[in-house]
Design a protein around this motif. Sequence first.
Motif, PDB file in Angstrom:
ATOM      1  N   MET A   1       0.853  -1.185   0.000  1.00 15.07           N
ATOM      2  CA  MET A   1       0.000   0.000   0.000  1.00 15.07           C
ATOM      3  C   MET A   1       0.890   1.237   0.000  1.00 15.07           C
ATOM      4  N   LEU A   2       0.423   2.301  -0.656  1.00 13.44           N
ATOM      5  CA  LEU A   2       1.185   3.533  -0.684  1.00 13.44           C
ATOM      6  C   LEU A   2       0.763   4.412   0.473  1.00 13.44           C
ATOM      7  N   PRO A   3       1.623   4.666   1.441  1.00 10.84           N
ATOM      8  CA  PRO A   3       1.214   5.401   2.632  1.00 10.84           C
ATOM      9  C   PRO A   3       1.084   6.892   2.388  1.00 10.84           C
ATOM     10  N   GLY A   4       0.147   7.498   3.104  1.00  8.98           N
ATOM     11  CA  GLY A   4       0.114   8.944   3.201  1.00  8.98           C
ATOM     12  C   GLY A   4      -0.379   9.662   1.977  1.00  8.98           C
ATOM     13  N   LEU A   5      -1.310   9.093   1.231  1.00  9.02           N
ATOM     14  CA  LEU A   5      -1.778   9.746   0.024  1.00  9.02           C
ATOM     15  C   LEU A   5      -2.906  10.695   0.371  1.00  9.02           C
ATOM     16  N   CYS A   6      -2.726  11.975   0.082  1.00 15.47           N
ATOM     17  CA  CYS A   6      -3.767  12.957   0.402  1.00 15.47           C
ATOM     18  C   CYS A   6      -3.577  14.182  -0.471  1.00 15.47           C
ATOM     19  N   LEU A   7      -4.654  14.788  -0.892  1.00 14.69           N
ATOM     20  CA  LEU A   7      -4.592  16.021  -1.648  1.00 14.69           C
ATOM     21  C   LEU A   7      -4.362  17.193  -0.705  1.00 14.69           C
ATOM     22  N   PRO A   8      -4.000  18.352  -1.243  1.00 12.28           N
ATOM     23  CA  PRO A   8      -3.843  19.541  -0.404  1.00 12.28           C
ATOM     24  C   PRO A   8      -5.120  19.857   0.346  1.00 12.28           C
ATOM     25  N   GLU A   9      -4.973  20.513   1.474  1.00 11.61           N
ATOM     26  CA  GLU A   9      -6.108  20.839   2.330  1.00 11.61           C
ATOM     27  C   GLU A   9      -7.135  21.640   1.551  1.00 11.61           C
ATOM     28  N   GLY A  10      -8.397  21.266   1.710  1.00 10.95           N
ATOM     29  CA  GLY A  10      -9.474  22.020   1.096  1.00 10.95           C
ATOM     30  C   GLY A  10     -10.074  21.371  -0.124  1.00 10.95           C
ATOM     31  N   GLU A  11      -9.422  20.358  -0.687  1.00  9.54           N
ATOM     32  CA  GLU A  11      -9.984  19.680  -1.841  1.00  9.54           C
ATOM     33  C   GLU A  11     -10.993  18.643  -1.373  1.00  9.54           C
ATOM     34  N   ARG A  12     -12.244  18.775  -1.814  1.00  5.70           N
ATOM     35  CA  ARG A  12     -13.341  17.979  -1.290  1.00  5.70           C
ATOM     36  C   ARG A  12     -13.147  16.499  -1.509  1.00  5.70           C
ATOM     37  N   VAL A  13     -12.555  16.111  -2.632  1.00  5.66           N
ATOM     38  CA  VAL A  13     -12.527  14.704  -2.979  1.00  5.66           C
ATOM     39  C   VAL A  13     -11.347  13.968  -2.363  1.00  5.66           C
ATOM     40  N   CYS A  14     -10.555  14.660  -1.548  1.00  8.09           N
ATOM     41  CA  CYS A  14      -9.453  13.973  -0.894  1.00  8.09           C
ATOM     42  C   CYS A  14      -9.959  12.975   0.130  1.00  8.09           C
ATOM     43  N   THR A  15      -9.271  11.849   0.203  1.00  6.98           N
ATOM     44  CA  THR A  15      -9.545  10.887   1.258  1.00  6.98           C
ATOM     45  C   THR A  15      -8.432  11.000   2.286  1.00  6.98           C
ATOM     46  N   LEU A  26       6.276  10.249  10.083  1.00  7.15           N
ATOM     47  CA  LEU A  26       7.657  10.520   9.732  1.00  7.15           C
ATOM     48  C   LEU A  26       7.783  11.187   8.366  1.00  7.15           C
ATOM     49  N   LEU A  27       6.658  11.299   7.640  1.00  8.83           N
ATOM     50  CA  LEU A  27       6.705  11.860   6.299  1.00  8.83           C
ATOM     51  C   LEU A  27       6.407  13.352   6.347  1.00  8.83           C
ATOM     52  N   SER A  28       7.226  14.138   5.672  1.00 10.33           N
ATOM     53  CA  SER A  28       6.995  15.573   5.580  1.00 10.33           C
ATOM     54  C   SER A  28       6.029  15.850   4.437  1.00 10.33           C
ATOM     55  N   PRO A  29       5.437  17.057   4.388  1.00 12.96           N
ATOM     56  CA  PRO A  29       4.525  17.382   3.295  1.00 12.96           C
ATOM     57  C   PRO A  29       5.090  17.133   1.903  1.00 12.96           C
ATOM     58  N   PRO A  30       6.360  17.473   1.633  1.00 12.19           N
ATOM     59  CA  PRO A  30       6.896  17.134   0.313  1.00 12.19           C
ATOM     60  C   PRO A  30       6.876  15.643   0.024  1.00 12.19           C
ATOM     61  N   ASP A  31       7.129  14.818   1.072  1.00 11.68           N
ATOM     62  CA  ASP A  31       7.082  13.378   0.881  1.00 11.68           C
ATOM     63  C   ASP A  31       5.675  12.930   0.507  1.00 11.68           C
ATOM     64  N   LEU A  32       4.671  13.506   1.189  1.00 10.84           N
ATOM     65  CA  LEU A  32       3.289  13.164   0.894  1.00 10.84           C
ATOM     66  C   LEU A  32       2.932  13.545  -0.531  1.00 10.84           C
ATOM     67  N   ASN A  33       3.362  14.730  -0.949  1.00  9.89           N
ATOM     68  CA  ASN A  33       3.063  15.185  -2.299  1.00  9.89           C
ATOM     69  C   ASN A  33       3.738  14.296  -3.333  1.00  9.89           C
ATOM     70  N   ALA A  34       4.942  13.833  -3.025  1.00 12.52           N
ATOM     71  CA  ALA A  34       5.656  12.948  -3.945  1.00 12.52           C
ATOM     72  C   ALA A  34       4.929  11.615  -4.077  1.00 12.52           C
ATOM     73  N   LYS A  35       4.432  11.095  -2.965  1.00 10.59           N
ATOM     74  CA  LYS A  35       3.675   9.848  -3.005  1.00 10.59           C
ATOM     75  C   LYS A  35       2.424  10.005  -3.856  1.00 10.59           C
ATOM     76  N   ARG A  36       1.747  11.123  -3.662  1.00  5.13           N
ATOM     77  CA  ARG A  36       0.529  11.366  -4.428  1.00  5.13           C
ATOM     78  C   ARG A  36       0.835  11.451  -5.918  1.00  5.13           C
ATOM     79  N   LYS A  37       1.871  12.188  -6.285  1.00  8.20           N
ATOM     80  CA  LYS A  37       2.229  12.326  -7.696  1.00  8.20           C
ATOM     81  C   LYS A  37       2.597  10.976  -8.305  1.00  8.20           C
ATOM     82  N   LYS A  38       3.284  10.168  -7.523  1.00 11.31           N
ATOM     83  CA  LYS A  38       3.675   8.853  -8.012  1.00 11.31           C
ATOM     84  C   LYS A  38       2.449   7.992  -8.285  1.00 11.31           C
ATOM     85  N   LYS A  39       1.475   8.062  -7.379  1.00 13.96           N
ATOM     86  CA  LYS A  39       0.279   7.254  -7.573  1.00 13.96           C
ATOM     87  C   LYS A  39      -0.521   7.755  -8.771  1.00 13.96           C
TER      88      LYS A  39
END
Length: 410
Positions: A1-15, A26-39
């Motif tokens: 599973m890909l951990p920490g996938l989330c859109l920026p704050e305020g986007e309704r369709v984020c889970t 342990l993941l910083s915001p850039p790490d989260l954004n990188a995971k999201r982009k990868k997915k």
Amino acid sequence: MLPGLCLPEGERVCTRPLEAGPVLSLLSPPDLNAKRKKKVAHIYEALNSDPADVDALRRLAIDEGGLLTDEIRQEVWPKLLNVNTSDLPLLSGRSLRQISKDYQQVLLDVRRSLRRFPPGMPDEQREGLQEELIDVILLILQQNPQLHYYQGYHDIVVTFLLVVGERLATPLVEKLSTHHLRDFMEPTMDNTKHILNYLMPIIDQVNPELHDFMQSAEVGTIFALSWLITWFGHVLSDFRHVVRLYDFFLACHPLMPIYFAAVIVLHREQEVLDCDCDMASVHHLLSQIPQDLPYETLISRAGDLFVQFPPSRLAREVAAQQQAERTAASTFKDFELVSAQQRPDMVLRRRFQGLLRPEEPAKDVLTKPRTNRFVKLAVMGLTVALGAAALAVVKSALEWAPKFQLQLFP
């Protein structure tokens, strides 16, 4: 599973990933954004394959965070349901209002559906969507006279309407209605009751003490009815959580919602056991579903339990194999989507193959102890994963080989 996938704050369709544990912390915001982009890149790679890699799309819909945005769902949900979107007909159910036997009930249900629309939506926009909701439902029923409307159906249709719009919602919900939801749309509730009968055997396999307490309280399974027939759309207030579950359910077996219902009850074990052991108390507790559930954890556990205790095994426990042969769940073995090699929920099984070591024997880690009905199972996440892996490898061919080839989608 890909951990920490989330859109920026305020986007309704984020889970929002809930209760993901120390890995996320342990993941910083850039790490989260990188995971999201990868997915996102993986999703579009699967979409752009020729033909589309539906097996990969199912895995990505199941994995943590689901399909991330409504824009992605508009492209992936049709693939999961094998609906061709290249030439959608222009149809409307507006003219059916005067002749449909279901119109008055649909109208009443839609009028009561205000909470299903995003907070702050202008009245004019919401009212327009409610009119579209009525038209979609009536059109599907008119085109499929074998389907019978039930209260709660509109909760599923409105989710599709809000995500993909009226034109695409109609063929998607029609396909869903003739397959995943078919048992709820029979003339009687017999098949629906049959599916609800899977709930207690699942709980019994994992936690016999909780099962026996609920049996003693005679609470039954009616508390989970609205969960099941609306895919939790009626009982969850946050739309992000609803569409996350729809990602999961669309990628899986039709019985997955009852497995998810079971893990909710198992998650609330202590609350249930602290109740007075009577029907009224337990029913009241369970019918009030918490809004802060750890959804990603529960999705993972539901998948684990499905692999460990597949419907074919549970059907024997509920002594309903003859009835099961007439339900949509029984024909899902033959629900081939796009690729010939794709089998239902294979992505769930593949998740656990990497967990096995060659020297590990195949065993049912979660099988309930028959010698002591009140022995609790510890470290649920680990035992589920290992038991599911062993069972998946050993029983894959036996459990999932189709009895016969049936092309559901000409």
